[in-house]
Motif scaffolding. Structure first.
Motif, PDB file in Angstrom:
ATOM      1  N   LYS B  38     -38.671  36.032 -50.528  1.00 13.12           N
ATOM      2  CA  LYS B  38     -38.759  37.365 -50.964  1.00 13.12           C
ATOM      3  C   LYS B  38     -38.738  38.356 -49.704  1.00 13.12           C
ATOM      4  O   LYS B  38     -37.892  39.329 -49.890  1.00 13.12           O
ATOM      5  CB  LYS B  38     -39.873  37.565 -51.734  1.00 13.12           C
ATOM      6  CG  LYS B  38     -39.865  38.952 -52.562  1.00 13.12           C
ATOM      7  CD  LYS B  38     -41.079  39.338 -53.277  1.00 13.12           C
ATOM      8  CE  LYS B  38     -41.118  40.758 -53.925  1.00 13.12           C
ATOM      9  NZ  LYS B  38     -40.517  41.745 -53.239  1.00 13.12           N
ATOM     10  N   ASP B  42     -35.308  40.722 -49.184  1.00 11.04           N
ATOM     11  CA  ASP B  42     -35.713  42.575 -49.192  1.00 11.04           C
ATOM     12  C   ASP B  42     -35.209  43.105 -48.065  1.00 11.04           C
ATOM     13  O   ASP B  42     -34.835  44.212 -47.987  1.00 11.04           O
ATOM     14  CB  ASP B  42     -37.159  42.686 -49.440  1.00 11.04           C
ATOM     15  CG  ASP B  42     -37.698  42.681 -50.949  1.00 11.04           C
ATOM     16  OD1 ASP B  42     -36.690  42.573 -51.799  1.00 11.04           O
ATOM     17  OD2 ASP B  42     -38.662  42.448 -51.388  1.00 11.04           O
ATOM     18  N   ASP B  45     -31.437  43.070 -47.883  1.00  9.16           N
ATOM     19  CA  ASP B  45     -31.005  43.983 -48.762  1.00  9.16           C
ATOM     20  C   ASP B  45     -31.047  45.539 -48.141  1.00  9.16           C
ATOM     21  O   ASP B  45     -30.076  46.322 -48.135  1.00  9.16           O
ATOM     22  CB  ASP B  45     -31.783  43.949 -50.108  1.00  9.16           C
ATOM     23  CG  ASP B  45     -31.208  43.470 -51.135  1.00  9.16           C
ATOM     24  OD1 ASP B  45     -29.899  43.342 -51.098  1.00  9.16           O
ATOM     25  OD2 ASP B  45     -31.950  43.084 -52.114  1.00  9.16           O
ATOM     26  N   ARG B  46     -32.367  45.875 -47.852  1.00 10.60           N
ATOM     27  CA  ARG B  46     -32.577  47.432 -47.239  1.00 10.60           C
ATOM     28  C   ARG B  46     -31.897  47.551 -45.686  1.00 10.60           C
ATOM     29  O   ARG B  46     -31.577  48.602 -45.680  1.00 10.60           O
ATOM     30  CB  ARG B  46     -33.960  47.409 -47.100  1.00 10.60           C
ATOM     31  CG  ARG B  46     -34.662  47.676 -48.602  1.00 10.60           C
ATOM     32  CD  ARG B  46     -36.085  48.360 -48.379  1.00 10.60           C
ATOM     33  NE  ARG B  46     -36.996  47.192 -47.838  1.00 10.60           N
ATOM     34  CZ  ARG B  46     -37.981  47.462 -46.954  1.00 10.60           C
ATOM     35  NH1 ARG B  46     -37.851  48.729 -46.533  1.00 10.60           N
ATOM     36  NH2 ARG B  46     -38.817  46.660 -46.606  1.00 10.60           N
TER      37      ARG B  46
END
Ligand code: SF4
Ligand code: SF4
Lengths: 72, 423
Positions: B38, B42, B45-46
């Motif tokens: 996770k 994340d 993604d960011r």
């Protein structure tokens, strides 16, 4: 209430370019200079859906498919 | 193990060394942090990281799609099959910093919930990759397993469905029609498959260590970070450089007005990319958005500075004929259309009076192949031709009025025709 929406997709590897589809569905399919189908329009209009369905099953190479637009 | 602060990231650990071995790699970057899938997803993604193999697809979105496919255990394909003749950055990165790439592949595997990684490369980097994998095995660096698959040396080898075909052992290097499905759902051995370019993975390895804010500290909002470029025409031999997005090419490559005067036009993105006028290419913000705004793309980071004194139409014609020969010969519009495009470009270059319909016939022909193949090969060829017609319009007019150029010293690298493809 929402009806299913479809588009026509050609598998260019399977297609033999003999042009059966353009004869059956000239409203949506024309042929390029080499006899391969060009699909016009992104969505199959309601009125042509049944004819489009029959065209896909008439394609000798099963290269033409109706694909749901609203689902992946 | 501090994060690099400047615009040199992937090429930072060298200290002059030709190959960054495992010791030097760990000394510079430390081990890959032990974080949850996770956290990795994340962070990626960011970070806004995009695919550096040419497709520019958001990496986080792709990882999530494969991770969420959920049908069976996924596979990661670290894709270093660089078929583009004007590109050398993936090979260089694999040779120079293989552990950064392998770290990135390991991070991707963890993020999408698998332990199976396939390194897909052309013959050149194979020995270096094996040596790096042996170093890692000795030190028990990885929890995932690596396998190396050799790709044929062809233009389309790195294309996603072609890469999967090679790994699956059928029609190596030949794209397949995936329609609305994708190798993300059904790829290697029918499993959900993440095909990711090796440079992209190397960036991900650093994002896993230093986080998305660090990644975004260089570049622009939509083109964050840095890119590896293969630059031809600036120095004696092609050179690999790392450039931050948002700068200009003129600045990054140190090209002043005097040097710019010797450049006829600039090819961005490679043989499936597009030609830009020199002033545009050197002064626009170096981002994917501005390249696309000018009808080109940064693609896989190819930059060719075409010198004055070579016939640009002869150059373009040679490239288009090469691309025609590299087509997989499967789709009617591609087989027929690319041949006519190549012949038309040869007419324009060598016998302009034979070009029926004049230069205007070329964009029309492009329209006949665009979007009509099983893969994007014809789209890339069309972009190359359309932008060549725009960039070299004046030169084409000269050919048509006065005849073709006499001396055509070849400049662009065009490999000899490959042995015919097994069908
Ligand atoms: S009928 Fe089928 S095989 Fe024939 S041209 Fe149309 S799509 Fe191709
Ligand atoms: S579009 Fe061209 S290169 Fe792509 S699969 Fe079809 S024939 Fe091969």
């Amino acid at each position: 209430m929402s009806r299913a929406r479809y588009k026509l997709v050609v598998d260019p590897i399977a297609c033999d370019g003999a042009g059966v589809c353009a004869e059956l569905l000239p409203e949506m399919i024309t042929l390029d200079p080499w006899g391969f189908p060009i699909i016009h329009g992104d969505e199959v209009p309601d009125g042509l859906l049944e004819l489009a369905r029959r065209t896909t099953v008439s394609c000798p190479r099963l290269a033409l498919t109706l694909v749901r637009l609203d689902k992946r | 193990m501090t994060a690099p602060t400047g615009p040199t990231r992937l090429l930072d650990a060298s200290g002059g060394a030709d190959v960054v071995g495992l010791d030097a790699h760990l000394a510079r970057w430390g081990a890959l942090p032990d974080v949850s899938p996770k956290v990795l997803l994340d962070a990626v993604d960011r970070s806004g990281l995009r695919g550096h193999g040419g497709a520019w697809f958001p990496v986080g979105t792709k990882w999530r799609a494969v991770a969420g496919s959920g049908r069976s255990k996924p596979v990661v394909v670290a894709n270093g099959a660089e078929g583009e003749p004007a590109s050398g950055k993936d090979r260089y990165l694999l040779h120079h910093s293989p552990h950064l790439v392998l770290d990135g592949a390991a991070a991707a595997a963890r993020a999408i919930g698998t332990d199976r990684v396939i390194v897909h490369v052309t013959a050149g980097p194979v020995a270096g990759v094996h040596a790096a994998l042996a170093e890692r095995a000795r030190r028990r660096v990885d929890t995932c397993s690596f396998e190396v698959v050799v790709a044929p040396d062809r233009f389309l080898s790195g294309q996603e469905s072609a890469a999967v075909a090679t790994v699956n052992g059928r029609n190596p290097g030949i794209p397949t029609f995936v329609g609305i499905r994708s190798v993300r759902d059904q790829g290697v051995a029918g499993r959900p498959t993440l095909v990711q370019n090796v440079e992209t993975l190397a960036h991900a390895a650093l994002i896993a260590r230093y986080g998305p804010e660090w990644f975004r500290s260089v570049g622009t909002a939509d083109s964050p970070g840095t890119a590896l470029l293969t630059v031809t025409g600036r120095w004696e031999a092609p050179r690999i450089v790392e450039v931050p997005y948002g700068t200009t090419l003129g600045k990054a490559l140190g090209i002043d007005a005097g040097a710019a005067a010797g450049i006829q036009a600039v090819l961005l993105g490679g043989y499936g990319g597009g030609w830009l006028p020199t002033s545009t290419a050197l002064t626009m913000p170096f981002t994917e958005e501005s390249a696309r705004g000018h009808g080109s793309s940064l693609g896989a980071g190819v930059v060719v500075l075409l010198p004055t004194g070579v016939c640009p139409l002869a150059e373009a014609a040679r490239v288009v004929r090469y691309l025609e020969g590299e087509g997989a010969g499967q789709c009617g519009p591609c087989v027929n259309g690319l041949d006519v495009l190549a012949t038309s470009m040869e007419h324009l270059a060598y016998r302009p009076r034979s070009l029926r319909g004049g230069v205007a016939a070329l964009p029309t022909l492009c329209g006949l192949v665009e979007g009509r193949g099983a893969c994007h090969h014809p789209d890339g060829v069309a972009r190359f031709v359309r932008t060549a017609v725009d960039a070299f319009g004046d030169h084409a007019a000269l050919h048509l009025s006065r005849g073709p150029c006499q001396t055509t010293r070849p400049f662009l690298s065009v490999p000899a025709p490959a042995a015919s493809v097994a069908r």
